[in-house]
Design a protein around this motif. Structure first.
Motif, PDB file in Angstrom:
ATOM      1  N   TYR A  30      76.282 -13.882  39.862  1.00 55.02           N
ATOM      2  CA  TYR A  30      76.608 -13.616  41.268  1.00 55.02           C
ATOM      3  C   TYR A  30      75.951 -12.372  41.848  1.00 55.02           C
ATOM      4  CZ  TYR A  30      80.192 -17.146  40.585  1.00 55.02           C
ATOM      5  OH  TYR A  30      80.846 -18.325  40.326  1.00 55.02           O
ATOM      6  N   VAL A  31      75.240 -11.604  41.047  1.00 54.49           N
ATOM      7  CA  VAL A  31      74.760 -10.299  41.490  1.00 54.49           C
ATOM      8  C   VAL A  31      73.899 -10.366  42.746  1.00 54.49           C
ATOM      9  CG1 VAL A  31      72.735 -10.214  39.955  1.00 54.49           C
ATOM     10  CG2 VAL A  31      73.824  -8.074  40.727  1.00 54.49           C
ATOM     11  N   ASP A  32      73.041 -11.354  42.862  1.00 53.90           N
ATOM     12  CA  ASP A  32      72.173 -11.419  44.042  1.00 53.90           C
ATOM     13  C   ASP A  32      72.978 -11.653  45.320  1.00 53.90           C
ATOM     14  OD1 ASP A  32      69.809 -10.936  42.583  1.00 53.90           O
ATOM     15  OD2 ASP A  32      69.685 -13.048  42.025  1.00 53.90           O
ATOM     16  N   ALA A  33      73.929 -12.569  45.267  1.00 52.39           N
ATOM     17  CA  ALA A  33      74.776 -12.833  46.435  1.00 52.39           C
ATOM     18  C   ALA A  33      75.621 -11.613  46.783  1.00 52.39           C
ATOM     19  CB  ALA A  33      75.674 -14.042  46.182  1.00 52.39           C
ATOM     20  N   VAL A  34      76.165 -10.959  45.767  1.00 53.58           N
ATOM     21  CA  VAL A  34      76.996  -9.770  45.991  1.00 53.58           C
ATOM     22  C   VAL A  34      76.173  -8.651  46.623  1.00 53.58           C
ATOM     23  CG1 VAL A  34      78.271  -7.929  44.809  1.00 53.58           C
ATOM     24  CG2 VAL A  34      78.700 -10.323  44.230  1.00 53.58           C
ATOM     25  N   ASP A  72      82.874 -23.529  49.237  1.00 55.26           N
ATOM     26  CA  ASP A  72      81.815 -24.537  49.164  1.00 55.26           C
ATOM     27  C   ASP A  72      80.609 -24.030  48.369  1.00 55.26           C
ATOM     28  OD1 ASP A  72      83.249 -26.465  50.626  1.00 55.26           O
ATOM     29  OD2 ASP A  72      82.642 -25.535  52.510  1.00 55.26           O
ATOM     30  N   GLY A  73      80.897 -23.330  47.280  1.00 56.57           N
ATOM     31  CA  GLY A  73      79.849 -22.854  46.391  1.00 56.57           C
ATOM     32  C   GLY A  73      79.137 -21.594  46.834  1.00 56.57           C
ATOM     33  N   LYS A  74      79.552 -20.997  47.957  1.00 62.84           N
ATOM     34  CA  LYS A  74      78.890 -19.813  48.505  1.00 62.84           C
ATOM     35  C   LYS A  74      79.850 -18.630  48.539  1.00 62.84           C
ATOM     36  CE  LYS A  74      76.488 -18.135  52.550  1.00 62.84           C
ATOM     37  NZ  LYS A  74      76.675 -17.966  53.953  1.00 62.84           N
ATOM     38  N   VAL A  75      79.366 -17.457  48.117  1.00 63.64           N
ATOM     39  CA  VAL A  75      80.164 -16.234  48.201  1.00 63.64           C
ATOM     40  C   VAL A  75      80.228 -15.824  49.669  1.00 63.64           C
ATOM     41  CG1 VAL A  75      80.383 -13.834  47.483  1.00 63.64           C
ATOM     42  CG2 VAL A  75      79.446 -15.525  45.886  1.00 63.64           C
ATOM     43  N   VAL A  76      81.448 -15.726  50.213  1.00 61.98           N
ATOM     44  CA  VAL A  76      81.614 -15.356  51.624  1.00 61.98           C
ATOM     45  C   VAL A  76      82.262 -13.984  51.811  1.00 61.98           C
ATOM     46  CG1 VAL A  76      81.658 -17.759  52.417  1.00 61.98           C
ATOM     47  CG2 VAL A  76      83.811 -16.595  51.896  1.00 61.98           C
ATOM     48  N   ALA A  77      82.941 -13.485  50.771  1.00 64.25           N
ATOM     49  CA  ALA A  77      83.559 -12.161  50.847  1.00 64.25           C
ATOM     50  C   ALA A  77      83.598 -11.543  49.458  1.00 64.25           C
ATOM     51  CB  ALA A  77      84.973 -12.237  51.431  1.00 64.25           C
ATOM     52  N   VAL A  78      83.477 -10.222  49.427  1.00 61.13           N
ATOM     53  CA  VAL A  78      83.389  -9.480  48.174  1.00 61.13           C
ATOM     54  C   VAL A  78      84.261  -8.235  48.279  1.00 61.13           C
ATOM     55  CG1 VAL A  78      81.829  -8.147  46.707  1.00 61.13           C
ATOM     56  CG2 VAL A  78      80.985 -10.183  47.849  1.00 61.13           C
ATOM     57  N   ASN A  79      84.986  -7.920  47.216  1.00 58.17           N
ATOM     58  CA  ASN A  79      85.668  -6.643  47.112  1.00 58.17           C
ATOM     59  C   ASN A  79      85.378  -6.115  45.713  1.00 58.17           C
ATOM     60  OD1 ASN A  79      87.220  -4.438  47.745  1.00 58.17           O
ATOM     61  ND2 ASN A  79      88.979  -5.618  48.437  1.00 58.17           N
ATOM     62  N   ILE A  80      84.889  -4.895  45.625  1.00 60.98           N
ATOM     63  CA  ILE A  80      84.511  -4.278  44.361  1.00 60.98           C
ATOM     64  C   ILE A  80      85.521  -3.173  44.056  1.00 60.98           C
ATOM     65  CG2 ILE A  80      82.715  -3.055  43.088  1.00 60.98           C
ATOM     66  CD1 ILE A  80      81.854  -5.877  44.038  1.00 60.98           C
ATOM     67  N   LEU A  92      83.918  -0.851  47.427  1.00 59.69           N
ATOM     68  CA  LEU A  92      82.962  -1.513  48.302  1.00 59.69           C
ATOM     69  C   LEU A  92      83.535  -2.860  48.708  1.00 59.69           C
ATOM     70  CD1 LEU A  92      79.659  -0.985  46.254  1.00 59.69           C
ATOM     71  CD2 LEU A  92      80.200   0.111  48.433  1.00 59.69           C
ATOM     72  N   ALA A  93      83.262  -3.271  49.926  1.00 58.38           N
ATOM     73  CA  ALA A  93      83.734  -4.576  50.388  1.00 58.38           C
ATOM     74  C   ALA A  93      82.788  -5.071  51.472  1.00 58.38           C
ATOM     75  CB  ALA A  93      85.152  -4.477  50.939  1.00 58.38           C
ATOM     76  N   GLY A  94      82.689  -6.386  51.580  1.00 53.85           N
ATOM     77  CA  GLY A  94      81.838  -6.941  52.621  1.00 53.85           C
ATOM     78  C   GLY A  94      81.985  -8.440  52.733  1.00 53.85           C
ATOM     79  N   THR A  95      81.395  -8.978  53.795  1.00 52.04           N
ATOM     80  CA  THR A  95      81.407 -10.422  54.027  1.00 52.04           C
ATOM     81  C   THR A  95      79.990 -10.893  54.318  1.00 52.04           C
ATOM     82  OG1 THR A  95      81.621 -10.477  56.435  1.00 52.04           O
ATOM     83  CG2 THR A  95      83.656 -10.136  55.165  1.00 52.04           C
ATOM     84  N   ASP A  96      79.826 -12.202  54.342  1.00 57.03           N
ATOM     85  CA  ASP A  96      78.527 -12.775  54.702  1.00 57.03           C
ATOM     86  C   ASP A  96      78.330 -12.782  56.214  1.00 57.03           C
ATOM     87  OD1 ASP A  96      80.287 -14.783  55.464  1.00 57.03           O
ATOM     88  OD2 ASP A  96      79.219 -16.383  54.414  1.00 57.03           O
ATOM     89  N   GLY A  97      79.259 -12.242  56.965  1.00 56.77           N
ATOM     90  CA  GLY A  97      79.160 -12.169  58.422  1.00 56.77           C
ATOM     91  C   GLY A  97      79.741 -13.365  59.147  1.00 56.77           C
ATOM     92  N   SER A  98      80.116 -14.398  58.411  1.00 55.93           N
ATOM     93  CA  SER A  98      80.668 -15.602  59.035  1.00 55.93           C
ATOM     94  C   SER A  98      82.123 -15.386  59.437  1.00 55.93           C
ATOM     95  CB  SER A  98      80.575 -16.787  58.067  1.00 55.93           C
ATOM     96  OG  SER A  98      81.468 -16.597  56.971  1.00 55.93           O
ATOM     97  N   VAL A  99      82.596 -16.237  60.331  1.00 54.83           N
ATOM     98  CA  VAL A  99      84.009 -16.207  60.718  1.00 54.83           C
ATOM     99  C   VAL A  99      84.873 -16.421  59.479  1.00 54.83           C
ATOM    100  CG1 VAL A  99      85.794 -17.391  62.048  1.00 54.83           C
ATOM    101  CG2 VAL A  99      83.576 -16.928  63.085  1.00 54.83           C
ATOM    102  N   GLN A 100      84.490 -17.362  58.642  1.00 58.05           N
ATOM    103  CA  GLN A 100      85.234 -17.641  57.418  1.00 58.05           C
ATOM    104  C   GLN A 100      85.242 -16.426  56.492  1.00 58.05           C
ATOM    105  OE1 GLN A 100      83.680 -20.712  54.794  1.00 58.05           O
ATOM    106  NE2 GLN A 100      85.771 -21.297  54.278  1.00 58.05           N
ATOM    107  N   GLY A 101      84.091 -15.766  56.350  1.00 56.41           N
ATOM    108  CA  GLY A 101      84.017 -14.575  55.509  1.00 56.41           C
ATOM    109  C   GLY A 101      84.937 -13.476  56.006  1.00 56.41           C
ATOM    110  N   LYS A 102      84.976 -13.262  57.317  1.00 53.67           N
ATOM    111  CA  LYS A 102      85.852 -12.236  57.894  1.00 53.67           C
ATOM    112  C   LYS A 102      87.322 -12.615  57.715  1.00 53.67           C
ATOM    113  CE  LYS A 102      82.327 -10.817  61.155  1.00 53.67           C
ATOM    114  NZ  LYS A 102      81.862 -10.846  62.531  1.00 53.67           N
ATOM    115  N   ARG A 103      87.628 -13.888  57.859  1.00 49.77           N
ATOM    116  CA  ARG A 103      88.995 -14.363  57.655  1.00 49.77           C
ATOM    117  C   ARG A 103      89.423 -14.130  56.194  1.00 49.77           C
ATOM    118  NH1 ARG A 103      88.510 -19.769  59.069  1.00 49.77           N
ATOM    119  NH2 ARG A 103      88.394 -19.064  61.214  1.00 49.77           N
TER     120      ARG A 103
END
Length: 188
Positions: A30-34, A72-80, A92-103
């Motif tokens: 997952y490192v690249d997506a994170v 759906d197989g995609k990382v949408v939010a991360v908390n480290i 550290l924390a972040g989202t992919d910027g999508s509405v779903q990621g923010k939710r």
């Protein structure tokens, strides 16, 4: 007619889950997506300052726990998180910027406030206090207690003390922060 459980088993593309990642082999997956999510999330405030996330290898080797939200197989939010000796701290924390990621990030925040703590400022502070004012008020940590969780000399109480905000030296510059959550909880 098949059961819902059978449907889910036969349709593995419906991968909706939280993943707690601690091993190097799992981090490699997952490192690249994170890193993409974190670099995008921190670009407007000068980038990532956490040394163990300045490179791909450092992120994999780091002692951190990663909580990922996969939809759906995609990382949408991360908390480290790290265990800093005073508990499980979100660093550290972040989202992919999508509405779903923010939710999903909002859900992570509300779920984790009782089992970890974090420092927030700027956009994340505005987001938390606007979206969850009662939760933020309940779990904000007085600044005199908050600075006990930091290294000596890296935090100070500002002159316009409100009882909760403090200044913290990061990357050679002072930043105003507030601490929220529940210190004292560990990964296990």
């Amino acid at each position: 007619m098949i059961t819902f459980k059978t449907f889910l088993q036969e349709n593995s593309q419906l991968t909706e889950s939280y993943k707690n990642i601690m091993s190097k082999s799992d981090k490699e997956k997952y490192v690249d997506a994170v890193l993409d999510i974190l670099q995008s999330s921190y670009k407007d405030i000068g980038g990532i300052k956490t040394p163990s996330f300045m490179s791909r290898d450092a992120a994999i080797e780091g002692p951190h726990m990663w909580k990922l939200v996969v939809r759906d197989g995609k990382v949408v939010a991360v908390n480290i998180y790290k265990d800093d000796g005073t508990g499980r701290k979100s660093v550290l924390a972040g989202t992919d910027g999508s509405v779903q990621g923010k939710r999903e990030m909002a859900k992570l925040i509300t779920d984790d406030v009782t089992r970890s703590y974090t420092e927030i400022s700027d956009a994340m502070e505005r987001f938390v206090f606007k979206r969850f004012p009662e939760l933020a008020d309940k779990y904000k940590i007085p600044n005199t207690e908050a600075i006990k969780h930091l290294q000596p000399g890296e935090a100070r109480i500002p002159e316009d003390d409100d009882g909760y905000h403090y200044d913290r030296k990061i990357g050679g510059s002072w930043h105003t922060k507030i601490m929220l959550g529940t210190p004292g909880k560990t990964f296990y």
